[in-house]
Design an enzyme around this catalytic site. Structure first.
Site, PDB file in Angstrom:
ATOM      1  CD1 TRP A  12      20.132  13.371 -59.295  1.00  0.00           C
ATOM      2  CD2 TRP A  12      20.859  12.102 -60.987  1.00  0.00           C
ATOM      3  NE1 TRP A  12      19.880  12.072 -58.973  1.00  0.00           N
ATOM      4  CE2 TRP A  12      20.312  11.262 -59.992  1.00  0.00           C
ATOM      5  CE3 TRP A  12      21.369  11.522 -62.157  1.00  0.00           C
ATOM      6  CZ2 TRP A  12      20.273   9.868 -60.127  1.00  0.00           C
ATOM      7  CZ3 TRP A  12      21.329  10.142 -62.299  1.00  0.00           C
ATOM      8  CH2 TRP A  12      20.787   9.325 -61.281  1.00  0.00           C
ATOM      9  CE  LYS A  13      21.328  22.015 -58.426  1.00  0.00           C
ATOM     10  NZ  LYS A  13      21.782  23.154 -57.649  1.00  0.00           N
ATOM     11  CG  HIS A  99      16.910  25.163 -60.499  1.00  0.00           C
ATOM     12  ND1 HIS A  99      18.076  25.884 -60.329  1.00  0.00           N
ATOM     13  CD2 HIS A  99      16.869  24.272 -59.488  1.00  0.00           C
ATOM     14  CE1 HIS A  99      18.694  25.421 -59.249  1.00  0.00           C
ATOM     15  NE2 HIS A  99      17.999  24.440 -58.724  1.00  0.00           N
ATOM     16  N   GLY A 185      23.891  25.207 -53.089  1.00  0.00           N
ATOM     17  CA  GLY A 185      25.286  24.844 -53.319  1.00  0.00           C
ATOM     18  C   GLY A 185      26.272  25.551 -52.395  1.00  0.00           C
ATOM     19  CB  SER A 225      22.730  23.756 -48.360  1.00  0.00           C
ATOM     20  OG  SER A 225      23.543  24.473 -49.276  1.00  0.00           O
ATOM     21  N   GLY A 246      20.071  18.965 -54.250  1.00  0.00           N
ATOM     22  CA  GLY A 246      21.079  18.976 -55.302  1.00  0.00           C
ATOM     23  C   GLY A 246      22.221  18.045 -54.948  1.00  0.00           C
ATOM     24  N   GLY A 247      23.322  18.623 -54.466  1.00  0.00           N
ATOM     25  CA  GLY A 247      24.560  17.878 -54.219  1.00  0.00           C
ATOM     26  C   GLY A 247      24.373  16.575 -53.457  1.00  0.00           C
TER      27      GLY A 247
HETATM   28  P1  13P Z   1      22.068  21.942 -53.298  1.00  0.00           P
HETATM   29  O1  13P Z   1      21.307  20.905 -52.511  1.00  0.00           O
HETATM   30  O2  13P Z   1      23.299  21.403 -53.932  1.00  0.00           O
HETATM   31  O3  13P Z   1      22.264  23.194 -52.516  1.00  0.00           O
HETATM   32  O4  13P Z   1      21.111  22.330 -54.562  1.00  0.00           O
HETATM   33  C1  13P Z   1      19.794  22.673 -54.327  1.00  0.00           C
HETATM   34  C2  13P Z   1      19.090  22.789 -55.623  1.00  0.00           C
HETATM   35  O5  13P Z   1      19.332  23.693 -56.401  1.00  0.00           O
HETATM   36  C3  13P Z   1      18.096  21.751 -55.963  1.00  0.00           C
HETATM   37  O6  13P Z   1      17.339  22.106 -57.076  1.00  0.00           O
END
Ligand code: 13P
Length: 262
Positions: A12-13, A99, A185, A225, A246-247
């Site tokens: 989730w960052k 990361h 991202g 992504s 991530g997103g």
């Molecule tokens: P995204 O899926 O948003 O590109 O992020 C990938 C990520 O950094 C997961 O740790």
């Protein structure tokens, strides 16, 4: 050959207040109600401040919790840091380490990642170690060398642990996530061929550092992504055992579709 249970993890960052966490996890647990945990493992990594909330909501579910970082000392005068025992107590099973955002913005190095990997193992957390090359490194043909250096750096620092060579068992359960920086991202995922090539190389490096059996049993995730419409082709490759998302993990329906890859 070992059967590796697919692992789908949402990083989730820095997203997720406690109320947002409650909303997302209640939608997610509903959306994932039919998933058989013997067939796929699901992990979410909310920010530190939402871990307790998440642990409470996930208590009766098979979804596991990860933290996004730790400090290698168990306690001490390290303002702003959080340790392994604290994460364990908050309900974490896994911890994401190294990361690229931490390497890029918070000066993490192969050496600090190695210390954190040791600490996670000491504290009973399973590390998800992230590696990945920059666009410049890919374009100059350095990808496999960079990844090899990062894996060796994270797992084998003779100064920190001279015993490691004799103790491949210590590496059981760890997870590696290949996340090319240019794919994070950006909406531009690595192709299944590109990811498979790097994953096969990672498994070969692991085999030389540990044992063929350990390398064969270790799960390698792809991240960068990953979306509902790209996950199936990635997961069809033999050395891609899961995704670090991530997103697309911030929306229950898209993460549920990723968990339910075909
Ligand atoms: P995204 O899926 O948003 O590109 O992020 C990938 C990520 O950094 C997961 O740790």
């Amino acid at each position: 050959m070992a059967t590796r249970r697919p692992l789908l993890a949402g990083n989730w960052k820095m997203h997720g207040t406690r109320s947002e966490t409650e909303r997302l996890l209640s939608a997610l647990t509903q959306a994932l109600g039919g998933v058989n945990p013997a067939q796929r493992e699901i992990v979410v990594a909310p920010p530190f401040s939402a871990l307790e909330t998440a642990a409470r909501l996930l208590a009766d579910t098979p979804i596991r919790l990860a933290a996004q970082n730790l400090h290698w000392e168990p306690h001490g005068a390290f303002t702003g840091e959080v340790s392994g025992p604290m994460l364990k107590e908050a309900g974490c099973t896994y911890v994401i380490l190294g990361h690229s955002e931490r390497r890029q913005y918070f000066a993490e190095t192969d050496e600090s990642v190695a210390r954190k990997v040791r600490a996670a193992q000491r504290d009973g957390l399973l590390p998800i170690i992230c590696v990945g090359e920059s666009l410049e490194e890919r374009e100059s043909g350095a990808t496999l060398a960079v990844i090899d250096r990062q894996i060796r750096g994270a797992l084998q620092d003779p100064e920190l642990d001279p015993e490691l060579d004799q103790a491949p068992a210590a590496l059981t359960g760890l997870v590696i996530a290949y996340e090319p920086i240019w794919a994070i991202g950006t909406g531009r995922s690595a192709t299944p061929d590109q990811a498979q090539e790097v994953h096969a190389a990672i498994r070969a490096t692991l085999g030389s550092l540990t044992s063929p059996a350990t390398a064969d049993a270790t799960r390698l995730l792809y991240g960068g992504s990953v979306k509902p419409d790209t996950v199936d082709a990635l997961m069809a490759r033999p050395d891609i055992d899961g995704a670090l998302v991530g997103g697309a993990s911030l929306q229950a329906d898209s993460f549920a579709r990723i968990v339910n890859f075909r």
